[in-house]
Design a protein around this motif. Structure first.
Motif, mmCIF file in Angstrom:
data_model
loop_
_atom_site.group_PDB
_atom_site.id
_atom_site.type_symbol
_atom_site.label_atom_id
_atom_site.label_comp_id
_atom_site.label_asym_id
_atom_site.label_seq_id
_atom_site.Cartn_x
_atom_site.Cartn_y
_atom_site.Cartn_z
ATOM 1 N N LYS A 31 43.870 37.845 43.866
ATOM 2 C CA LYS A 31 44.643 38.284 42.702
ATOM 3 C C LYS A 31 43.752 38.342 41.466
ATOM 4 O O LYS A 31 43.832 39.289 40.666
ATOM 5 N N GLU A 32 42.894 37.325 41.282
ATOM 6 C CA GLU A 32 41.995 37.317 40.131
ATOM 7 C C GLU A 32 41.009 38.477 40.182
ATOM 8 O O GLU A 32 40.671 39.064 39.156
ATOM 9 N N PHE A 33 40.536 38.806 41.377
ATOM 10 C CA PHE A 33 39.630 39.943 41.543
ATOM 11 C C PHE A 33 40.324 41.238 41.128
ATOM 12 O O PHE A 33 39.776 42.032 40.360
ATOM 13 N N ILE A 34 41.527 41.452 41.626
ATOM 14 C CA ILE A 34 42.269 42.675 41.306
ATOM 15 C C ILE A 34 42.624 42.712 39.825
ATOM 16 O O ILE A 34 42.448 43.738 39.151
ATOM 17 N N HIS A 35 43.116 41.597 39.307
ATOM 18 C CA HIS A 35 43.488 41.523 37.889
ATOM 19 C C HIS A 35 42.269 41.782 36.997
ATOM 20 O O HIS A 35 42.341 42.571 36.047
ATOM 21 N N GLY A 36 41.141 41.137 37.317
ATOM 22 C CA GLY A 36 39.941 41.322 36.509
ATOM 23 C C GLY A 36 39.431 42.746 36.552
ATOM 24 O O GLY A 36 39.034 43.306 35.527
ATOM 25 N N SER A 37 39.446 43.342 37.730
ATOM 26 C CA SER A 37 38.979 44.717 37.875
ATOM 27 C C SER A 37 39.867 45.688 37.103
ATOM 28 O O SER A 37 39.381 46.612 36.440
ATOM 29 N N LEU A 38 41.181 45.480 37.168
ATOM 30 C CA LEU A 38 42.119 46.328 36.431
ATOM 31 C C LEU A 38 41.900 46.204 34.925
ATOM 32 O O LEU A 38 41.845 47.207 34.201
ATOM 33 N N LYS A 39 41.778 44.970 34.451
ATOM 34 C CA LYS A 39 41.596 44.744 33.016
ATOM 35 C C LYS A 39 40.285 45.354 32.520
ATOM 36 O O LYS A 39 40.228 45.961 31.453
ATOM 37 N N ALA A 40 39.227 45.173 33.310
ATOM 38 C CA ALA A 40 37.934 45.745 32.923
ATOM 39 C C ALA A 40 38.018 47.263 32.860
ATOM 40 O O ALA A 40 37.490 47.895 31.939
ATOM 41 N N SER A 41 38.700 47.870 33.819
ATOM 42 C CA SER A 41 38.847 49.335 33.837
ATOM 43 C C SER A 41 39.700 49.814 32.663
ATOM 44 O O SER A 41 39.432 50.863 32.077
ATOM 45 N N GLU A 42 40.726 49.036 32.327
ATOM 46 C CA GLU A 42 41.557 49.390 31.167
ATOM 47 C C GLU A 42 40.719 49.392 29.894
ATOM 48 O O GLU A 42 40.848 50.292 29.053
ATOM 49 N N ASN A 43 39.868 48.394 29.747
ATOM 50 C CA ASN A 43 39.073 48.280 28.535
ATOM 51 C C ASN A 43 37.891 49.238 28.504
ATOM 52 O O ASN A 43 37.240 49.371 27.473
ATOM 53 N N GLN A 44 37.627 49.893 29.629
ATOM 54 C CA GLN A 44 36.630 50.966 29.643
ATOM 55 C C GLN A 44 37.295 52.329 29.469
ATOM 56 O O GLN A 44 36.633 53.361 29.501
ATOM 57 N N GLY A 45 38.624 52.319 29.322
ATOM 58 C CA GLY A 45 39.361 53.562 29.151
ATOM 59 C C GLY A 45 39.561 54.331 30.437
ATOM 60 O O GLY A 45 39.916 55.516 30.406
ATOM 61 N N LEU A 46 39.372 53.669 31.591
ATOM 62 C CA LEU A 46 39.517 54.351 32.880
ATOM 63 C C LEU A 46 40.959 54.331 33.372
ATOM 64 O O LEU A 46 41.343 55.165 34.186
ATOM 65 N N LEU A 47 41.746 53.370 32.897
ATOM 66 C CA LEU A 47 43.140 53.236 33.312
ATOM 67 C C LEU A 47 44.014 53.008 32.090
ATOM 68 O O LEU A 47 43.562 52.427 31.091
ATOM 69 N N ASP A 48 45.268 53.447 32.167
ATOM 70 C CA ASP A 48 46.225 53.165 31.106
ATOM 71 C C ASP A 48 46.535 51.677 31.100
ATOM 72 O O ASP A 48 46.773 51.073 32.154
ATOM 73 N N LYS A 49 46.553 51.075 29.922
ATOM 74 C CA LYS A 49 46.773 49.639 29.822
ATOM 75 C C LYS A 49 48.172 49.251 30.283
ATOM 76 O O LYS A 49 49.164 49.832 29.850
ATOM 77 N N GLY A 50 48.214 48.262 31.155
ATOM 78 C CA GLY A 50 49.485 47.711 31.607
ATOM 79 C C GLY A 50 50.231 48.525 32.639
ATOM 80 O O GLY A 50 51.318 48.125 33.075
ATOM 81 N N TYR A 51 49.671 49.661 33.049
ATOM 82 C CA TYR A 51 50.390 50.528 33.986
ATOM 83 C C TYR A 51 50.376 49.949 35.398
ATOM 84 O O TYR A 51 51.369 50.009 36.115
ATOM 85 N N TYR A 52 49.244 49.387 35.793
ATOM 86 C CA TYR A 52 49.125 48.813 37.133
ATOM 87 C C TYR A 52 49.184 47.293 37.056
ATOM 88 O O TYR A 52 48.631 46.683 36.136
ATOM 89 N N LYS A 53 49.876 46.688 38.008
ATOM 90 C CA LYS A 53 50.054 45.243 38.054
ATOM 91 C C LYS A 53 49.388 44.678 39.310
ATOM 92 O O LYS A 53 49.566 45.214 40.414
#
Length: 231
Positions: A31-53
């Motif tokens: 879960k931490e791996f997925i959460h960290g990867s999602l957050k990092a991608s959000e902050n790089q502008g690769l994903l919309d913030k909060g869209y994926y859980k």
């Protein structure tokens, strides 16, 4: 007939219990791996913030793995399957399409070259990537876009796990440089970093998850650490 159905239901419930008991060993790190990867991608502008859980992605992974649960021979294989499924989900989300005939082995080998950035020294003594000299944001008095940072808990995990200088978190300029350096790591190499930093997997396990020689993983982490010494 009803008795057979009851027995089948009991077996299904028992299988689920066994399945989730095994999950307990890896659930948090995955879960931490997925959460960290999602957050990092959000902050790089690769994903919309909060869209994926992370929880929703985990549920999908568990369903997929459970379908083949009876075929899993040992706990190490179970761990590898879980993290591979997580990587595949994240790659799909990030729209990273990799042809079937390209292996992680060849991808990582190519990315080792990409990690060999050329550096120079600025007038004030700071080491910078040569490519930055041609970047408009660098030329204009080393100006940066506003609010370009990694998620702060992720910054701290990076600094701690990669044994970086904690001074990297002390100024806006250094935090922005940390973001630039992290964002420009090739994608497959970034997966190696995220498995180490967010997923808390050791280098041997990462090599097993990605099915590549550990030597490749060792080299990638070494080169990534060299890159972050710029901060």
């Amino acid at each position: 007939m009803a008795k057979t159905k009851d027995l089948n239901t009991e077996k299904l419930e028992y299988d689920f219990q066994q399945f989730y008991q095994k999950l307990e060993d890896f659930n948090y790190d995955l879960k931490e791996f997925i959460h960290g990867s999602l957050k990092a991608s959000e902050n790089q502008g690769l994903l919309d913030k909060g869209y994926y859980k992370a929880d929703e992605i985990l549920d999908e992974i568990y369903i997929e793995i459970y379908e083949n649960y009876s075929l899993i021979s040992d706990i190490s294989e179970f761990q590898r399957l879980l993290f591979r499924a997580g990587i595949n989900k994240l790659e799909t989300i990030k729209s990273q399409e990799v042809p079937d005939d390209i292996t992680y082995h060849s991808l990582l080998k190519a990315e080792l070259k990409a990690l060999n950035e050329k550096f120079t020294t600025a007038g004030d003594g700071d080491r910078i990537m040569l490519e930055e000299l041609d970047d408009i944001s660098y030329v204009q008095n080393r100006g940066w876009l506003e609010n370009i940072y990694l998620y702060e808990p992720l910054e701290r995990q990076l600094v701690s796990t990669l044994c970086l200088d904690e001074a990297a978190l002390l100024s806006d300029e250094k935090r922005k440089l940390l973001w630039v350096l992290y964002s420009t790591i090739p994608e497959k190499s970034k997966t190696v970093v995220e498995l180490l930093v967010f997923g808390k997997q050791n280098l041997k396990t990462i090599a097993e998850i990605l099915d590549v020689p550990q030597d490749f993983v060792d080299k990638i982490i070494f080169k990534v650490k060299e890159r972050f010494r710029l901060v």
